[in-house]
Scaffold this active site. Structure first.
Site, PDB file in Angstrom:
ATOM      1  N   GLU A  44       0.807  -1.208   0.000  1.00 53.18           N
ATOM      2  CA  GLU A  44       0.000   0.000   0.000  1.00 53.18           C
ATOM      3  C   GLU A  44       0.843   1.262   0.000  1.00 53.18           C
ATOM      4  OE1 GLU A  44      -1.970  -1.565   3.568  1.00 53.18           O
ATOM      5  OE2 GLU A  44      -1.312   0.275   4.511  1.00 53.18           O
ATOM      6  N   CYS A  86       3.540   8.462   0.371  1.00 53.85           N
ATOM      7  CA  CYS A  86       4.102   7.625   1.430  1.00 53.85           C
ATOM      8  C   CYS A  86       4.187   6.215   0.857  1.00 53.85           C
ATOM      9  CB  CYS A  86       3.163   7.694   2.631  1.00 53.85           C
ATOM     10  SG  CYS A  86       3.579   6.538   3.927  1.00 53.85           S
ATOM     11  N   CYS A  99       6.669  -6.776   7.472  1.00 52.86           N
ATOM     12  CA  CYS A  99       7.839  -6.230   8.158  1.00 52.86           C
ATOM     13  C   CYS A  99       8.290  -7.234   9.207  1.00 52.86           C
ATOM     14  CB  CYS A  99       7.514  -4.897   8.826  1.00 52.86           C
ATOM     15  SG  CYS A  99       8.966  -4.162   9.627  1.00 52.86           S
ATOM     16  N   CYS A 132       7.015  -4.316  15.624  1.00 50.47           N
ATOM     17  CA  CYS A 132       6.635  -3.347  16.659  1.00 50.47           C
ATOM     18  C   CYS A 132       5.210  -3.689  17.101  1.00 50.47           C
ATOM     19  CB  CYS A 132       6.706  -1.923  16.120  1.00 50.47           C
ATOM     20  SG  CYS A 132       8.370  -1.501  15.573  1.00 50.47           S
ATOM     21  N   CYS A 176       1.982  -1.959  15.504  1.00 52.32           N
ATOM     22  CA  CYS A 176       1.949  -1.696  14.066  1.00 52.32           C
ATOM     23  C   CYS A 176       1.287  -2.828  13.296  1.00 52.32           C
ATOM     24  CB  CYS A 176       3.374  -1.483  13.572  1.00 52.32           C
ATOM     25  SG  CYS A 176       3.509  -1.317  11.790  1.00 52.32           S
ATOM     26  N   CYS A 221       0.297   2.767   8.501  1.00 53.24           N
ATOM     27  CA  CYS A 221       1.129   1.657   8.109  1.00 53.24           C
ATOM     28  C   CYS A 221       0.502   0.254   8.133  1.00 53.24           C
ATOM     29  CB  CYS A 221       2.234   1.763   9.146  1.00 53.24           C
ATOM     30  SG  CYS A 221       3.701   0.942   8.925  1.00 53.24           S
TER      31      CYS A 221
HETATM   32  N1  SAH Z   1       9.635   0.877   9.498  1.00 53.87           N
HETATM   33  C1  SAH Z   1       9.839   2.281   9.457  1.00 53.87           C
HETATM   34  C2  SAH Z   1       8.992   3.000   8.432  1.00 53.87           C
HETATM   35  C3  SAH Z   1       7.584   2.548   8.275  1.00 53.87           C
HETATM   36  S1  SAH Z   1       6.502   2.866   9.632  1.00 53.87           S
HETATM   37  C4  SAH Z   1       9.643   2.872  10.839  1.00 53.87           C
HETATM   38  O1  SAH Z   1       9.178   2.172  11.722  1.00 53.87           O
HETATM   39  O2  SAH Z   1       9.979   4.045  11.006  1.00 53.87           O
HETATM   40  C5  SAH Z   1       6.226   4.603   9.486  1.00 53.87           C
HETATM   41  C6  SAH Z   1       5.734   5.248  10.756  1.00 53.87           C
HETATM   42  O3  SAH Z   1       4.381   4.855  11.046  1.00 53.87           O
HETATM   43  C7  SAH Z   1       6.584   4.859  11.954  1.00 53.87           C
HETATM   44  O4  SAH Z   1       6.911   5.994  12.711  1.00 53.87           O
HETATM   45  C8  SAH Z   1       5.629   3.935  12.672  1.00 53.87           C
HETATM   46  O5  SAH Z   1       5.969   3.812  14.012  1.00 53.87           O
HETATM   47  C9  SAH Z   1       4.295   4.588  12.421  1.00 53.87           C
HETATM   48  N2  SAH Z   1       3.134   3.751  12.740  1.00 53.87           N
HETATM   49  C10 SAH Z   1       3.018   2.414  12.657  1.00 53.87           C
HETATM   50  N3  SAH Z   1       1.803   2.015  13.068  1.00 53.87           N
HETATM   51  C11 SAH Z   1       1.129   3.133  13.433  1.00 53.87           C
HETATM   52  C12 SAH Z   1      -0.188   3.379  13.953  1.00 53.87           C
HETATM   53  N4  SAH Z   1      -1.034   2.394  14.164  1.00 53.87           N
HETATM   54  N5  SAH Z   1      -0.534   4.667  14.237  1.00 53.87           N
HETATM   55  C13 SAH Z   1       0.325   5.689  13.983  1.00 53.87           C
HETATM   56  N6  SAH Z   1       1.555   5.509  13.483  1.00 53.87           N
HETATM   57  C14 SAH Z   1       1.960   4.249  13.218  1.00 53.87           C
HETATM   58 FE1  SF4 Z   2       8.081  -2.464  10.865  1.00 54.54          FE
HETATM   59 FE2  SF4 Z   2       5.868  -1.208  11.621  1.00 54.54          FE
HETATM   60 FE3  SF4 Z   2       7.944  -1.361  13.292  1.00 54.54          FE
HETATM   61 FE4  SF4 Z   2       8.113   0.227  11.121  1.00 54.54          FE
HETATM   62  S1  SF4 Z   2       6.699   0.470  12.855  1.00 54.54           S
HETATM   63  S2  SF4 Z   2       9.660  -1.249  11.887  1.00 54.54           S
HETATM   64  S3  SF4 Z   2       6.888  -0.992   9.669  1.00 54.54           S
HETATM   65  S4  SF4 Z   2       6.718  -3.101  12.525  1.00 54.54           S
END
Ligand code: SAH
Ligand code: SF4
Length: 368
Positions: free
Chosen positions: A90, A111, A118, A122, A125, A339
């Site tokens: 996406e 974006c 991934c 996290c 996420c 994300c």
């Molecule tokens: N993996 C990289 C880039 C992709 S995620 C990273 O973690 O930075 C991009 C951003 O979206 C990151 O700051 C991540 O923490 C945030 N993100 C992920 N899930 C989210 C959610 N449910 N609400 C808000 N931001 C989120």
């Molecule tokens: Fe991966 Fe989501 Fe963590 Fe970014 S925030 S490193 S996309 S699991």
């Protein structure tokens, strides 16, 4: 077969030489691919027919299939694409200022995703929920921008690597895609308008610092102590906060550039006054900017966003310390723009979790 949108200019020249073609054809071909965005070699009408046939025999020119497009009230649009092998990814199109009265917004941000899924898991996420499938190739990254431009009729002039996946874990392909996006023969997007976001891969941050391009770096901090980061970001057990911050020292020293800290606000996890004070200290160390992002809830995960009051208080503490900080009014929150969420819903709808329905129906593709 070589994918044409993975090639740099001099690499295409070398390939043309090997085919006994003059190297000046490279500019004509790149022009068709990126400026005129021809969908196939047969459309390159100022090339000799024999060359077009040869190109088609030696190179592929993939494109992404649009599976669904979601629009939202503030005109953020989210695209679900199918890759050649059937995997879903996406991308999001975010206008800088909402086109409330029909006028064009001044900057168009895409974006983009860098991986299918991934591996970093996290806890908050959606992208990590289904694990990791594979890295995107350079052309699959570049194609997201081309496909968004084609579907929306907008020229993209700002790119953030904040879609699905961890960009620095796919370093080679991401850097190659960035070169193509930035090059005058490619999409011509200024390096300062390209931001890579990482959850904290310290060695790769240093590697990025040694790259010549002046792209921007955002660090997904989301916690100002090891205790908080360990709770929500498994990467912190490999590279703890001080290891991450010293990699940032190296980056700032080499690049002479300001960092951005991304900080999602999650209720009762990282939103205390103490975290705000410590975050201010870290930001101060790098003269970094802080982007506060109210957490976007993910179906099936327990985390919640703090109250508006609590968000404002956190922001005000940073400001008291003189830190340049913004609190994002979520764009695209109403279409699950965070994300990995749209893909997750679609996969669930496709029968993996048939009891769950996507909350919104797709809108029609806008015509060019
Ligand atoms: N993996 C990289 C880039 C992709 S995620 C990273 O973690 O930075 C991009 C951003 O979206 C990151 O700051 C991540 O923490 C945030 N993100 C992920 N899930 C989210 C959610 N449910 N609400 C808000 N931001 C989120
Ligand atoms: Fe991966 Fe989501 Fe963590 Fe970014 S925030 S490193 S996309 S699991």
């Amino acid at each position: 077969m070589t994918e044409i949108k993975s090639l740099l200019f001099d690499e295409l020249q070398t390939k043309l030489q090997a085919l006994d073609e003059p190297v000046y054809r490279a500019s004509q071909i790149m022009d068709w691919v990126y400026k005129k965005q021809a969908g196939g070699f047969e459309k390159m009408s100022d090339l000799p027919r024999t060359l077009r046939t040869q190109l088609a025999q030696n190179f592929s020119m993939g494109k992404l299939d649009v599976v669904r497009v979601f629009g939202s009230r503030d005109t953020t649009r989210k695209f679900l694409f199918r890759l050649g092998d059937g995997n879903l990814i996406e991308s999001v199109l975010i206008p800088a200022s909402p086109a409330l009265y029909g006028q064009k917004s001044d900057r168009q941000t895409a974006c983009v995703s860098t991986q299918v899924g991934c591996a970093y898991g996290c806890k908050f996420c959606a992208s990590g929920l289904d694990g990791f499938s594979r890295n995107l190739r350079a052309n699959e990254i570049v194609d997201q921008i081309i496909a968004i431009e084609r579907a929306s009729g907008e020229k993209i002039d700002n790119i953030v690597f904040m879609g699905m996946g961890e960009p620095l874990a796919n370093f080679g392909n991401v850097m190659r895609a960035i070169r193509i996006l930035n090059a005058p023969w490619g999409l011509g997007i200024g390096a300062r308008h390209i931001t890579v976001s990482t959850s904290g891969l310290a060695p790769q941050i240093k590697k990025l610092a040694d790259e010549p391009l002046q792209i921007r770096l955002a660090i997904s901090l989301h916690g100002a102590t090891d205790e908080v980061r360990n709770q929500i970001m498994p990467i912190n057990r490999r590279y703890n906060l001080e290891t991450l911050l010293s990699a940032c020292d190296y980056y700032v020293e080499r690049k002479k550039q300001r960092l951005t800290f991304e900080y999602i606000l999650i209720a009762s996890v990282n939103d205390t006054d103490e975290q705000a004070h410590l975050l201010a200290r870290h930001a101060h160390r790098f003269s970094a900017k802080v982007n506060l992002i109210p957490y976007n809830t993910v179906q099936g995960l327990p985390w919640l966003r703090p109250s508006q009051n609590c968000q404002e208080k956190f922001l005000s503490i940073l400001r008291t310390h003189g830190i340049p900080a913004t609190l994002r009014r979520e764009k695209g929150g109403d279409i699950d723009a965070a994300c990995g969420q749209l893909r997750l819903q679609t996969k669930r709808m496709q029968g993996r979790h048939p009891e769950r329905r996507a909350p919104e129906s797709p809108v029609a593709l806008p015509s060019k």
